[in-house]
Design an enzyme around this catalytic site. Structure first.
Site, PDB file in Angstrom:
ATOM      1  N   SER A   1       0.838  -1.204   0.000  1.00 45.13           N
ATOM      2  CA  SER A   1       0.000   0.000   0.000  1.00 45.13           C
ATOM      3  C   SER A   1       0.874   1.255   0.000  1.00 45.13           C
ATOM      4  O   SER A   1       2.005   1.240   0.504  1.00 45.13           O
ATOM      5  CB  SER A   1      -0.862  -0.009   1.271  1.00 45.13           C
TER       6      SER A   1
ATOM      7  N   TYR B   1      -1.039  -0.602  10.272  1.00 45.18           N
ATOM      8  CA  TYR B   1      -1.178  -0.988   8.852  1.00 45.18           C
ATOM      9  C   TYR B   1       0.074  -0.571   8.066  1.00 45.18           C
ATOM     10  O   TYR B   1       0.587  -1.333   7.231  1.00 45.18           O
ATOM     11  CB  TYR B   1      -2.439  -0.312   8.319  1.00 45.18           C
TER      12      TYR B   1
ATOM     13  N   LYS C   1       2.454  -3.051   6.022  1.00 42.27           N
ATOM     14  CA  LYS C   1       2.628  -2.912   4.566  1.00 42.27           C
ATOM     15  C   LYS C   1       4.073  -2.542   4.209  1.00 42.27           C
ATOM     16  O   LYS C   1       4.590  -2.960   3.171  1.00 42.27           O
ATOM     17  CB  LYS C   1       1.642  -1.871   4.020  1.00 42.27           C
TER      18      LYS C   1
HETATM   19  N1  LIG Z   1      -8.712  -0.976  -1.655  1.00 37.34           N
HETATM   20  C1  LIG Z   1      -7.638  -0.211  -1.698  1.00 37.34           C
HETATM   21  O1  LIG Z   1      -7.654   0.920  -2.200  1.00 37.34           O
HETATM   22  C2  LIG Z   1      -6.342  -0.715  -1.148  1.00 37.34           C
HETATM   23  C3  LIG Z   1      -5.254   0.174  -1.089  1.00 37.34           C
HETATM   24  C4  LIG Z   1      -4.034  -0.300  -0.641  1.00 37.34           C
HETATM   25  C5  LIG Z   1      -3.907  -1.629  -0.260  1.00 37.34           C
HETATM   26  N2  LIG Z   1      -4.993  -2.458  -0.285  1.00 37.34           N
HETATM   27  C6  LIG Z   1      -4.793  -3.844   0.122  1.00 37.34           C
HETATM   28  O2  LIG Z   1      -5.421  -4.684  -0.846  1.00 37.34           O
HETATM   29  C7  LIG Z   1      -5.809  -5.906  -0.199  1.00 37.34           C
HETATM   30  C8  LIG Z   1      -7.270  -6.186  -0.522  1.00 37.34           C
HETATM   31  O3  LIG Z   1      -8.028  -5.115  -0.007  1.00 37.34           O
HETATM   32  P1  LIG Z   1      -9.562  -4.850  -0.376  1.00 37.34           P
HETATM   33  O4  LIG Z   1      -9.691  -3.386  -0.462  1.00 37.34           O
HETATM   34  O5  LIG Z   1      -9.992  -5.718  -1.493  1.00 37.34           O
HETATM   35  O6  LIG Z   1     -10.229  -5.314   1.002  1.00 37.34           O
HETATM   36  P2  LIG Z   1     -11.596  -6.061   1.335  1.00 37.34           P
HETATM   37  O7  LIG Z   1     -11.852  -5.767   2.766  1.00 37.34           O
HETATM   38  O8  LIG Z   1     -12.632  -5.754   0.334  1.00 37.34           O
HETATM   39  O9  LIG Z   1     -11.195  -7.614   1.169  1.00 37.34           O
HETATM   40  C9  LIG Z   1     -10.262  -8.223   2.017  1.00 37.34           C
HETATM   41  C10 LIG Z   1     -10.572  -9.705   2.096  1.00 37.34           C
HETATM   42  O10 LIG Z   1      -9.575 -10.326   2.926  1.00 37.34           O
HETATM   43  C11 LIG Z   1     -10.216 -11.263   3.758  1.00 37.34           C
HETATM   44  N3  LIG Z   1      -9.408 -11.519   4.946  1.00 37.34           N
HETATM   45  C12 LIG Z   1      -9.186 -10.663   5.972  1.00 37.34           C
HETATM   46  N4  LIG Z   1      -8.427 -11.251   6.901  1.00 37.34           N
HETATM   47  C13 LIG Z   1      -8.143 -12.504   6.444  1.00 37.34           C
HETATM   48  C14 LIG Z   1      -7.403 -13.592   6.978  1.00 37.34           C
HETATM   49  N5  LIG Z   1      -6.800 -13.516   8.180  1.00 37.34           N
HETATM   50  N6  LIG Z   1      -7.318 -14.738   6.244  1.00 37.34           N
HETATM   51  C15 LIG Z   1      -7.928 -14.828   5.048  1.00 37.34           C
HETATM   52  N7  LIG Z   1      -8.666 -13.834   4.509  1.00 37.34           N
HETATM   53  C16 LIG Z   1      -8.774 -12.681   5.206  1.00 37.34           C
HETATM   54  C17 LIG Z   1     -11.551 -10.625   4.092  1.00 37.34           C
HETATM   55  O11 LIG Z   1     -12.485 -11.581   4.579  1.00 37.34           O
HETATM   56  C18 LIG Z   1     -11.934 -10.009   2.757  1.00 37.34           C
HETATM   57  O12 LIG Z   1     -12.673 -10.903   1.958  1.00 37.34           O
HETATM   58  C19 LIG Z   1      -5.522  -5.713   1.273  1.00 37.34           C
HETATM   59  O13 LIG Z   1      -4.276  -6.301   1.592  1.00 37.34           O
HETATM   60  C20 LIG Z   1      -5.442  -4.213   1.434  1.00 37.34           C
HETATM   61  O14 LIG Z   1      -4.660  -3.832   2.531  1.00 37.34           O
HETATM   62  C21 LIG Z   1      -6.201  -2.029  -0.709  1.00 37.34           C
END
Ligand SMILES: NC(=O)c1ccc[n+]([C@@H]2O[C@H](COP(=O)([O-])OP(=O)(O)OC[C@H]3O[C@@H](n4cnc5c(N)ncnc54)[C@H](O)[C@@H]3O)[C@@H](O)[C@H]2O)c1
Length: 246
Positions: A142, A155, A159
């Site tokens: 991230s 976080y 990250k």
């Molecule tokens: N959405 C963004 O803009 C953004 C930005 C930077 C980084 N990220 C990273 O992208 C990744 C996905 O994020 P997202 O936005 O799709 O989030 P989201 O919350 O929509 O999905 C995350 C998924 O991970 C699952 N999860 C959580 N803990 C878990 C565990 N211990 N074991 C297995 N599954 C688990 C959840 O049940 C969920 O289905 C994450 O690592 C997040 O930090 C997202």
């Protein structure tokens, strides 16, 4: 999408695949002929979102922070499908608070899921990739892991740790046909929807392209890093973020 890769014969594990970015990535790999393991700790959501399965999808209810369960899951995958070729360490949570209010639980859980989960899956998968002399590890980091963010020191630490981990694993595995890279996404998902409205407006305004991506817009970058064609790219962090990290 017009950019197509063919992952026929490849076994791909995507964590956090019940929704958001992970679900979109898994869908892309599936339409690109891979066998896909959709892993998530939310078994009910996983069943609901992946109810209409082909034989090429395996649903896996697993908590990536639980190293024993991860070891068992990876060895089951290899027993079933013969290999584990590509892993996308995407599962994530946010437990936000300024550092002086962060609880042990908030700190520990975020580190355990992001950094611990990425480590657990990678440690379990690499020996199989080494045997096959092929592997693609794609970690999801991230902007916050590079620049920090108010209310997210846990976080950010996780990250940022994933970036250092990615580069170390890239160096350790480079001789074995394995690459290890990361993407830094920016996409409209449940995680983003949970951000308070005023903060979300501020975040959107900070994106040079003026919008969050659809999660499916992350797929081409991940597919490229996972492809045979990206064999000479390792240890990089590729922002897929509309210019946020410039
Ligand atoms: N959405 C963004 O803009 C953004 C930005 C930077 C980084 N990220 C990273 O992208 C990744 C996905 O994020 P997202 O936005 O799709 O989030 P989201 O919350 O929509 O999905 C995350 C998924 O991970 C699952 N999860 C959580 N803990 C878990 C565990 N211990 N074991 C297995 N599954 C688990 C959840 O049940 C969920 O289905 C994450 O690592 C997040 O930090 C997202």
């Amino acid at each position: 999408m017009t950019l197509n890769f063919d992952f026929k014969g490849r076994t791909v594990l995507v964590t956090g695949a019940a929704q958001g970015i992970g679900k979109a990535l898994a869908e892309y790999f599936l339409t690109s002929n891979a066998r896909v393991i959709v892993a998530d700790r939310d078994a009910a959501l996983l069943d609901r979102e992946w109810s209409d399965n082909s034989d090429d999808v395996l649903r896996l209810a697993v908590d990536v922070a639980d190293s024993d369960s991860v070891e068992q899951a990876i060895s089951d995958i290899v027993a079933t499908w013969g290999s584990i070729d590509i892993v996308v360490n995407n599962a994530g949570i946010a437990r936000d608070a300024v550092v002086w209010k962060l609880t042990d639980e908030q700190w520990d859980s975020v580190l355990a899921v992001h950094l611990g989960g990425t480590f657990n899956i990678t440690r379990a998968a690499v020996p199989h990739m080494r045997s096959a002399q092929f592997g693609r590890i794609i970690n999801v980091t991230s902007y916050t892991g590079m620049h920090g963010n108010i209310g997210q020191s846990n976080y950010a630490a996780a990250k940022g740790g994933i970036i250092a981990f990615t580069k170390s694993v890239a160096k350790e595995t480079a001789r074995f046909g394995i690459t290890c890279n990361a993407i830094s996404p920016n996409a409209a998902t449940a995680m983003v929807a949970a951000v308070p409205e005023d903060k979300l407006a501020e975040m959107t305004a900070s994106v040079p392209q003026g919008r969050f991506a659809d999660p499916s817009e992350m797929a081409a970058a991940v597919a490229f890093l996972a492809s045979d064609e990206a064999a000479y790219i390792t240890g990089v962090v590729l922002p897929v973020d509309g210019g946020v990290s410039m």
